[in-house]
Design an enzyme around this catalytic site. Sequence first.
Site, PDB file in Angstrom:
ATOM      1  N   GLY A 156       0.860  -1.186   0.000  1.00 51.18           N
ATOM      2  CA  GLY A 156       0.000   0.000   0.000  1.00 51.18           C
ATOM      3  C   GLY A 156       0.892   1.231   0.000  1.00 51.18           C
ATOM      4  NE  ARG A 157      -2.891   6.592   0.880  1.00 55.94           N
ATOM      5  CZ  ARG A 157      -3.991   6.153   1.503  1.00 55.94           C
ATOM      6  NH1 ARG A 157      -3.899   5.402   2.576  1.00 55.94           N
ATOM      7  NH2 ARG A 157      -5.186   6.478   1.044  1.00 55.94           N
ATOM      8  CB  ILE A 158       3.366   2.468   4.679  1.00 63.28           C
ATOM      9  CG1 ILE A 158       2.494   3.575   5.284  1.00 63.28           C
ATOM     10  CG2 ILE A 158       4.648   2.289   5.493  1.00 63.28           C
ATOM     11  CD1 ILE A 158       1.925   3.289   6.676  1.00 63.28           C
ATOM     12  NE  ARG A 178      -6.080  -7.016   0.587  1.00 63.62           N
ATOM     13  CZ  ARG A 178      -6.902  -6.120   1.109  1.00 63.62           C
ATOM     14  NH1 ARG A 178      -8.021  -6.505   1.628  1.00 63.62           N
ATOM     15  NH2 ARG A 178      -6.602  -4.833   1.105  1.00 63.62           N
ATOM     16  NE  ARG A 239      -2.817  -0.770  14.841  1.00 53.41           N
ATOM     17  CZ  ARG A 239      -2.264   0.414  14.536  1.00 53.41           C
ATOM     18  NH1 ARG A 239      -0.969   0.508  14.346  1.00 53.41           N
ATOM     19  NH2 ARG A 239      -2.999   1.503  14.456  1.00 53.41           N
ATOM     20  CD  GLU A 268       1.901  -0.874  20.637  1.00 58.97           C
ATOM     21  OE1 GLU A 268       1.502   0.314  20.680  1.00 58.97           O
ATOM     22  OE2 GLU A 268       2.279  -1.416  19.600  1.00 58.97           O
ATOM     23  CG  HIS A 287       2.722   2.265  18.146  1.00 61.13           C
ATOM     24  ND1 HIS A 287       1.617   1.468  18.278  1.00 61.13           N
ATOM     25  CD2 HIS A 287       2.578   2.882  16.946  1.00 61.13           C
ATOM     26  CE1 HIS A 287       0.824   1.599  17.238  1.00 61.13           C
ATOM     27  NE2 HIS A 287       1.401   2.462  16.401  1.00 61.13           N
ATOM     28  N   GLY A 289       6.136   5.071  14.792  1.00 63.51           N
ATOM     29  CA  GLY A 289       6.232   5.131  13.332  1.00 63.51           C
ATOM     30  C   GLY A 289       5.841   6.489  12.755  1.00 63.51           C
TER      31      GLY A 289
HETATM   32  C1  DGY Z   1      -1.292   4.533  13.153  1.00 67.27           C
HETATM   33  O1  DGY Z   1      -1.531   5.692  12.827  1.00 67.27           O
HETATM   34  O2  DGY Z   1      -2.117   3.642  13.046  1.00 67.27           O
HETATM   35  C2  DGY Z   1       0.054   4.246  13.642  1.00 67.27           C
HETATM   36  O3  DGY Z   1       0.208   3.026  14.200  1.00 67.27           O
HETATM   37  C3  DGY Z   1       0.625   5.341  14.464  1.00 67.27           C
HETATM   38  O4  DGY Z   1       0.189   5.684  15.617  1.00 67.27           O
END
Ligand code: DGY
Length: 322
Positions: A156-158, A178, A239, A268, A287, A289
Amino acid sequence: MKEKIFLTRTLHDFALKELKKKFQIEIHKGKIPIPQNTLKLKIRDVNGLICFPYDKIDKEIIQSAKNLKVISTFSVGYDHIDIKFAKKKKIRVGYTPEVLTNATADMAFALLIDGLRRISEGDRLIRKGKWNQIYGAYDYVGLDLQGKTLGIIGLGRIGKTLAKRAKAFDMKIIYYNRKQISKTEEKKLGVKYIAFKKLISQADIISIHVPHTIETDQMFNMKIFKKMKKTSFLINTSRGKVVNEKELALALKQKIISGAGLDVFEKEPINKNHQFLKLENVVLAPHVGSSTKETRSKMAEITTKNLILGMSGKKPIYSIGY
Ligand code: DGY
């Protein structure tokens, strides 16, 4: 009288200022994430909710809200919200994709470099006064990134942005998604589509970029670790629940795989006795990111806008479900 909104954590000053102009706001100041019974009480008569990943907005919570119109989450992930039920109740849900793409891809790449070049491990070694125990030129060596195969799960985007980073470091990039992306885009990104089974046995580094769903729950487990290269690394910024953590800790301890870089966890914050804390071959991040000054500020802006739109009965800028 102003309508009421509740925030499960505080937000940027500019966002609070904007919200206070329009609404009566209450911010949870206690334990993070907010305990379910506190949330259940607080949500009872509010019209809007601002929440964060790991606040569990399940059916029971939504059901206890009598006047809720909108849930605005400060995240791209929305697996913490019962979207189906919110939709049934005609509650708008807003989230914050796009703005955090670069920051999250950077984080995945940072964990990859850290793991391969043993940066955090070296930091710990210096702090423990053990630098003088590196004797030979072969001691404490990392690995080149150049020429290694990066396997991206979820393009996807990331995932695509991570591919751009990896291409600049002369890595080979394979991906599983997918749906295969177009040949033109594959060529532009320098990526090759491959079956999941093949990817896990061919990649030197696997980076996970799928949401947590019933299908992806514990997708990475001992069965998979055993099929990965002994020299391979696993990176997870998506996740925690996509990975079976206990089995990953065992795989790292027994050197079934070589290392891991993790920004997300099943629960977490992780507890003080977590197995990962005893291992040298795992890089841990709390966490973060999306946690850059610029990105978090944009996320706060969108979270606020999404909430305001939802409160006036409109669709949030980024909306899921109803
Ligand atoms: C999200 O935006 O879902 C990331 O895990 C960052 O918090």
